[in-house]
Design an enzyme around this catalytic site. Structure first.
Site, PDB file in Angstrom:
ATOM      1  N   LEU A 178      45.497  33.429 -58.754  1.00 52.24           N
ATOM      2  CA  LEU A 178      44.578  32.296 -58.909  1.00 52.24           C
ATOM      3  C   LEU A 178      45.210  30.988 -58.456  1.00 52.24           C
ATOM      4  O   LEU A 178      44.512  30.060 -58.049  1.00 52.24           O
ATOM      5  CB  LEU A 178      44.145  32.165 -60.375  1.00 52.24           C
ATOM      6  CG  LEU A 178      43.365  33.340 -60.972  1.00 52.24           C
ATOM      7  CD1 LEU A 178      43.139  33.123 -62.463  1.00 52.24           C
ATOM      8  CD2 LEU A 178      42.037  33.519 -60.264  1.00 52.24           C
ATOM      9  N   THR A 198      57.168  26.672 -60.334  1.00 50.99           N
ATOM     10  CA  THR A 198      57.868  27.459 -61.355  1.00 50.99           C
ATOM     11  C   THR A 198      57.094  28.674 -61.856  1.00 50.99           C
ATOM     12  O   THR A 198      57.627  29.455 -62.647  1.00 50.99           O
ATOM     13  CB  THR A 198      58.197  26.570 -62.577  1.00 50.99           C
ATOM     14  OG1 THR A 198      56.976  26.065 -63.113  1.00 50.99           O
ATOM     15  CG2 THR A 198      59.100  25.414 -62.175  1.00 50.99           C
ATOM     16  N   ALA A 199      55.832  28.825 -61.408  1.00 51.34           N
ATOM     17  CA  ALA A 199      55.039  29.938 -61.941  1.00 51.34           C
ATOM     18  C   ALA A 199      53.858  30.256 -61.034  1.00 51.34           C
ATOM     19  O   ALA A 199      53.483  29.462 -60.161  1.00 51.34           O
ATOM     20  CB  ALA A 199      54.532  29.606 -63.348  1.00 51.34           C
ATOM     21  N   VAL A 215      49.779  32.044 -61.354  1.00 48.40           N
ATOM     22  CA  VAL A 215      48.721  32.388 -62.299  1.00 48.40           C
ATOM     23  C   VAL A 215      47.863  33.495 -61.685  1.00 48.40           C
ATOM     24  O   VAL A 215      47.450  33.407 -60.529  1.00 48.40           O
ATOM     25  CB  VAL A 215      47.851  31.163 -62.637  1.00 48.40           C
ATOM     26  CG1 VAL A 215      46.772  31.533 -63.655  1.00 48.40           C
ATOM     27  CG2 VAL A 215      48.707  30.026 -63.175  1.00 48.40           C
ATOM     28  N   LYS A 265      49.829  33.283 -66.872  1.00 53.74           N
ATOM     29  CA  LYS A 265      50.779  32.462 -66.133  1.00 53.74           C
ATOM     30  C   LYS A 265      52.142  33.130 -66.237  1.00 53.74           C
ATOM     31  O   LYS A 265      52.701  33.271 -67.327  1.00 53.74           O
ATOM     32  CB  LYS A 265      50.821  31.039 -66.713  1.00 53.74           C
ATOM     33  CG  LYS A 265      51.693  30.082 -65.920  1.00 53.74           C
ATOM     34  CD  LYS A 265      51.524  28.648 -66.424  1.00 53.74           C
ATOM     35  CE  LYS A 265      52.318  27.668 -65.559  1.00 53.74           C
ATOM     36  NZ  LYS A 265      52.105  26.270 -65.988  1.00 53.74           N
ATOM     37  N   ASP A 283      51.246  15.407 -64.790  1.00 54.57           N
ATOM     38  CA  ASP A 283      50.870  16.055 -63.528  1.00 54.57           C
ATOM     39  C   ASP A 283      49.345  16.196 -63.437  1.00 54.57           C
ATOM     40  O   ASP A 283      48.822  17.251 -63.088  1.00 54.57           O
ATOM     41  CB  ASP A 283      51.533  17.433 -63.405  1.00 54.57           C
ATOM     42  CG  ASP A 283      51.519  17.949 -61.956  1.00 54.57           C
ATOM     43  OD1 ASP A 283      51.219  17.148 -61.043  1.00 54.57           O
ATOM     44  OD2 ASP A 283      51.773  19.150 -61.752  1.00 54.57           O
TER      45      ASP A 283
END
Length: 713
Positions: free
Chosen positions: A15, A20-21, A23, A38, A135
């Site tokens: 998605l 850092t990740a 989803v 996540k 953010d």
């Protein structure tokens, strides 16, 4: 396939991805319900442990409809990687929404207000918990479509979030370049050493950029070549921005920056909302943290917008639609002042029509008591003074030409631009057609009202004429009765006779004038009918929609071709033909709008100007006649009083003569003659009183009939 104890997902169902990740779209193993997981990569584990745990803790304590919900924290089978199991937002992100061709020039006003409400709601929850997001951007605002079909937006990605009170500062750097506060941009992007501390207002800057992008479809600050390619200029634009400016664009290399204190014409936000939104943007897009608003003021001003009622007004002579954002408890005199600001029509010259009836506004009446208006059922505003037509203000989008050279990436990008332009042309077409709808509807109503007022005016003149005729006949009969009374004041009788004749002449002239106005209105109605027939037969919207479907289908194919990156020969030839057809379809749309829709629209505007000039003149005459009619009615009452006075005086004198006649020197025939005259004068007086009562009764009936009548279209 990846899984935890309760959830599983495919690595291909991604998605979104960040530093850092990633989803993924996941499903619950037992229920099959969809969720978002996540999954953190190895870079995330290089961060301090407390930073890694921060997002878990943040989401656990935040619970709000405008914040993506955390359901569980689980571990991937063998690797033991922690994953966040969160609410799945099927509508994608706000960025996805803005990247759709339909929204290239910004969201619709209704959708923008939902974004505003959602972000304010989510941010208010963060501030209540002493959290700064750090953010905020369209990519971190997710969309869910509710059961009612309405969007709900939710803040997500709290990897950079931390607890921070209003008076606290932080030094660490997080965020995305285009949305970074200039102080953070200087250090994070330009790598310039500085020891500035940052407060919670950095989120407000990001919100300002996000709101501007949501309203217009583009970023507010754009150096030549783009923000990522010209970083020094990007910083210069944001830090040297003049006070009050909300956008700055550099159109050529080393060229000047074009500043703007307004949202562009091309965006879909009304002037009424712009007037409230621009001051907020100007106050949060402020590089100097000391000058920037705090969250309390931001929340107060944003919620003030959200709690206002929208009143839809269509200015008939100007052919312009207006949305007025007012509080429901405001009085109509404040509404009329707001109308004046948008239309330059002073309150004393504002007249209103709603659904075929004149709408009389009490100055102290609350706005919430007004009839409910919608975009399709506005109040029609008519100026008592002539106004120049303005019409729909729009900027025709440019349609780029496809270069003959085959370029799979450039073609897809140009395809999106062309599709966006056709969407905008469809909106322009709908706006022009809707404007014509309101012009024709408003003209029908005002013509019907004026015709009715002419009819009522002639009825009043007829009544006054009857009253006048009776006064003249009474006058003649009194003169005949008084022929044997030489002591009566003949001059007074003659003066009254002259006044009655003058009044009669005026009534005849005025009646002819009103009848002439009726004939003028009949001619205008005939012209209106022809224009209405032309408008009803117009199918430009349908034609543009068909062409848009074809353009959109080609755009989807060009996007698929870009994903394939390399095409076989036959597919390449089809690709070339399709982009040529796309250009042809787009030009057809442009021609339809320019040569058909706009021309008919301009012809109707010109006709409306003439129609309204005639209508205003007739309205002025009717008002004049109405005022004069009131004066005439008063004059006739005075004339009646004079006649009554003359009759009373005559009776007194006749009764005096009757006493004298009874003396022996007078004959019986003289006494009888005197008694006959007294009887006739009393009968005449009773007749006058009876006719007066009858005329008053007729006036009441006319007034009741004159109560607002429905006029359909």
């Amino acid at each position: 396939m990846q899984s935890t104890v309760n959830y599983l997902w495919l690595l291909s169902d991604v998605l979104g991805q960040g530093a850092t990740a990633s989803v993924y779209k996941a499903r619950h193993k037992k229920t099959g319900d969809q969720y978002a997981v996540k999954v953190f990569n190895h870079v995330s584990y290089l961060r301090p442990y407390e930073v890694q745990m921060r997002e878990f803790e943040m989401l656990r304590k935040l619970n709000h409809k405008n914040i993506v919900k955390l359901f569980a924290v689980e571990e991937v089978g063998i690797t033991k990687q922690k994953v966040l199991v969160m609410e799945y937002c099927a509508g994608g992100s706000l960025l996805n929404v803005l990247e759709e061709s339909e929204n290239a020039f910004g969201l619709s006003e209704a959708e923008f207000l939902i974004v505003l409400e959602s972000v304010v709601g989510g941010m208010n929850q963060l501030r209540d918990n002493g959290v700064v997001h750090r953010d905020i951007k369209p990519g971190n605002i997710m969309r869910v479509v509710g059961d009612d079909g309405q969007s709900v937006y939710k803040l997500t990605d709290f990897g950079a979030a931390r607890e921070l009170e209003d008076d606290e500062k932080f030094m660490s750097l997080y965020g995305t370049e285009e949305y970074l506060h200039p102080d953070m941009y200087e250090r994070a992007v330009l790598r310039k050493p500085q020891k500035k501390a940052y407060g919670v207002t950095v989120d407000l800057w990001s919100i300002g950029v996000t709101f501007y992008q949501a309203a217009t479809g583009s970023l507010p600050f754009i150096p030549y070549g783009g923000p990522r390619k010209n970083k020094e200029m990007m910083y210069k634009i944001t830090t040297e921005k003049p006070e009050g400016a909300i956008a700055g664009v550099q159109h050529r290399d080393c060229g000047p920056v074009e500043w703007s204190n307004e949202l562009p014409i091309s965006c879909r936000v009304s002037q009424g909302l712009k007037a409230l939104l621009v001051p907020i943007l100007a106050s949060i897009l402020e590089a100097d943290q000391a000058k920037c608003w705090g969250f309390d003021q931001f929340f107060a001003e944003a919620n003030d917008i959200l709690h206002r009622t929208v009143i839809y007004i269509f200015s008939l002579q100007q052919a312009t639609m207006h949305k007025l954002y007012v509080h429901s408890y405001n009085t109509t005199n404040l509404l009329m002042d707001a109308i004046f600001k948008q239309t330059d029509i002073s309150p004393q010259n504002q007249e209103f029509i709603y659904e075929g009836h004149r709408l009389e506004l009490e100055l102290t009446q609350q706005v919430q008591l007004l009839p409910k208006t919608t975009e399709n059922r506005p109040i029609i505003l008519v100026s008592g003074e002539p106004k120049t037509p303005i019409g729909v203000i729009y900027k025709e989008p440019e349609i780029p030409m496809f270069p003959p050279k085959f370029d799979i990436i450039n073609d897809a990008n140009l395809g999106k631009t062309v599709t966006s332009a056709v969407y905008q042309l469809l909106r322009v077409t709908k706006s022009l057609m809707k404007c014509q709808d309101f012009i024709l509807r408003g003209m029908y109503w005002i013509l019907a009202i004026l015709k009715e007022e002419c009819r009522e005016m002639l009825q009043k003149f007829t009544t006054l004429n009857l009253k006048l005729s009776f006064c003249k006949s009474t006058m003649m009969r009194i003169q005949q009765l008084y022929g044997s009374l030489p002591q009566m004041n003949v001059t007074e009788m003659d003066d009254l006779d002259v006044k009655l004749q003058s009044t009669l002449d005026f009534l005849v002239t005025s009646s002819h004038s009103v009848q002439s106005s009726q004939k003028q209105l009949d001619l205008v109605v005939a012209e209106w009918s022809k224009s209405n027939d032309v408008h009803l037969e117009d199918n430009t919207i349908g034609k543009v929609e068909v062409l848009l479907e074809k353009v959109s289908a080609i755009h989807q194919q060009l996007r698929k071709d870009r994903l394939r990156m390399k095409l076989q020969y036959n597919d390449e030839q089809i690709h070339k033909f399709e982009k040529i057809k796309m250009g042809i379809y787009a030009k057809k749309v442009q021609a339809l709008v320019r040569e058909d829709c706009v021309q008919k629209y301009q012809m109707l505007l010109a006709s409306t100007k003439d129609w309204m000039r005639i209508a205003c003149e007739i309205r002025k005459h009717l008002r004049l006649f109405s005022n004069q009619g009131v004066n005439l009615s008063q004059d006739l009452e005075n004339y009646e009083a004079q006649l009554n006075k003359i009759l009373d005086l005559g009776l007194v004198r006749l009764q005096g003569e009757q006493t004298m006649i009874r003396a022996p020197v007078f004959t019986e025939s003289s006494e009888q003659k005197c008694m006959d005259m007294i009887t006739r004068m009393k009968e005449l007086k009773q007749e006058m009183e009876g006719v007066t009562r009858e005329i008053q009764h007729n006036n009441l009936i006319i007034e009741r009939l004159g109560v607002q009548k429905p006029h359909g279209v």
